[in-house]
Design a protein around this motif. Structure first.
Motif, PDB file in Angstrom:
ATOM      1  N   UNK A  23      66.007  36.195  52.390  1.00 28.27           N
ATOM      2  CA  UNK A  23      67.047  35.398  53.044  1.00 28.27           C
ATOM      3  C   UNK A  23      67.931  36.341  53.853  1.00 28.27           C
ATOM      4  N   UNK A  24      67.618  36.489  55.123  1.00 27.57           N
ATOM      5  CA  UNK A  24      68.306  37.470  55.954  1.00 27.57           C
ATOM      6  C   UNK A  24      69.785  37.161  56.131  1.00 27.57           C
ATOM      7  N   UNK A  25      70.148  35.907  56.172  1.00 29.93           N
ATOM      8  CA  UNK A  25      71.565  35.566  56.321  1.00 29.93           C
ATOM      9  C   UNK A  25      72.353  35.989  55.088  1.00 29.93           C
ATOM     10  N   UNK A  26      71.774  35.818  53.911  1.00 27.14           N
ATOM     11  CA  UNK A  26      72.421  36.252  52.685  1.00 27.14           C
ATOM     12  C   UNK A  26      72.651  37.760  52.722  1.00 27.14           C
ATOM     13  N   UNK A  27      71.631  38.485  53.148  1.00 24.95           N
ATOM     14  CA  UNK A  27      71.768  39.941  53.254  1.00 24.95           C
ATOM     15  C   UNK A  27      72.820  40.315  54.282  1.00 24.95           C
ATOM     16  N   UNK A  28      72.910  39.552  55.361  1.00 22.73           N
ATOM     17  CA  UNK A  28      73.915  39.825  56.393  1.00 22.73           C
ATOM     18  C   UNK A  28      75.324  39.610  55.846  1.00 22.73           C
ATOM     19  N   UNK A  55      74.370  29.583  56.783  1.00 25.09           N
ATOM     20  CA  UNK A  55      73.089  28.873  56.736  1.00 25.09           C
ATOM     21  C   UNK A  55      72.793  28.222  55.395  1.00 25.09           C
ATOM     22  N   UNK A  56      73.521  28.585  54.360  1.00 23.33           N
ATOM     23  CA  UNK A  56      73.240  28.005  53.064  1.00 23.33           C
ATOM     24  C   UNK A  56      73.940  28.747  51.950  1.00 23.33           C
ATOM     25  N   UNK A  57      73.548  28.401  50.742  1.00 24.83           N
ATOM     26  CA  UNK A  57      74.167  28.949  49.540  1.00 24.83           C
ATOM     27  C   UNK A  57      73.085  29.549  48.662  1.00 24.83           C
ATOM     28  N   UNK A  58      73.452  30.614  47.968  1.00 25.55           N
ATOM     29  CA  UNK A  58      72.502  31.360  47.163  1.00 25.55           C
ATOM     30  C   UNK A  58      73.145  31.635  45.808  1.00 25.55           C
ATOM     31  N   UNK A  59      72.376  31.416  44.756  1.00 23.25           N
ATOM     32  CA  UNK A  59      72.853  31.617  43.403  1.00 23.25           C
ATOM     33  C   UNK A  59      71.843  32.496  42.695  1.00 23.25           C
ATOM     34  N   UNK A  60      72.298  33.631  42.202  1.00 19.62           N
ATOM     35  CA  UNK A  60      71.373  34.595  41.600  1.00 19.62           C
ATOM     36  C   UNK A  60      71.997  35.231  40.368  1.00 19.62           C
TER      37      UNK A  60
END
Length: 112
Positions: A23-28, A55-60
């Motif tokens: 997920x490139x946007x998350x990394x950005x 672009x979205x949401x990430x849960x890790x």
């Protein structure tokens, strides 16, 4: 509990997010080159991260932290109610999770 990281501390979540690195946007967001917010369970040594991007949401990370999960549910609800989302006018959430154990906690995160 849940805490919003300062931008200079975003790098602390990179190890948690390794399995979502496509997920490139998350990394950005982590790199500080794209707008977003990062919330964690511990500001010094995070085990769980919720990343909000354009672009979205990430849960890790650790899905079994009941206090964090409830605080995240409250944050999601309050953010939606206030309209203070990353994207103006947002009324839906595209959420990617890792590991898949997060799926059993969706009813806690989204009780409605």
């Amino acid at each position: 509990m849940i805490y919003e990281l300062k931008k200079e501390d975003y790098e602390k979540v990179r190890p948690i997010c390794q399995k979502l690195d496509y997920h490139l946007t998350m990394l950005a967001v982590i790199d500080g080159t794209s707008p977003g917010r990062i919330y964690v369970d511990d500001v010094h040594t995070p085990h769980t991260a919720f990343i909000c991007s354009v672009e979205g949401y990430y849960l890790a990370g650790d899905s079994e932290n009941a206090d964090f999960n409830q605080a995240l549910s409250d944050l999601i609800h309050d953010t939606g109610e206030s309209g203070k989302t990353v994207r103006a006018g947002e009324d839906a959430m595209n959420l990617d999770v890792f590991p898949q154990t997060w799926e059993r906690h969706m009813s806690t995160l989204f009780p409605e």
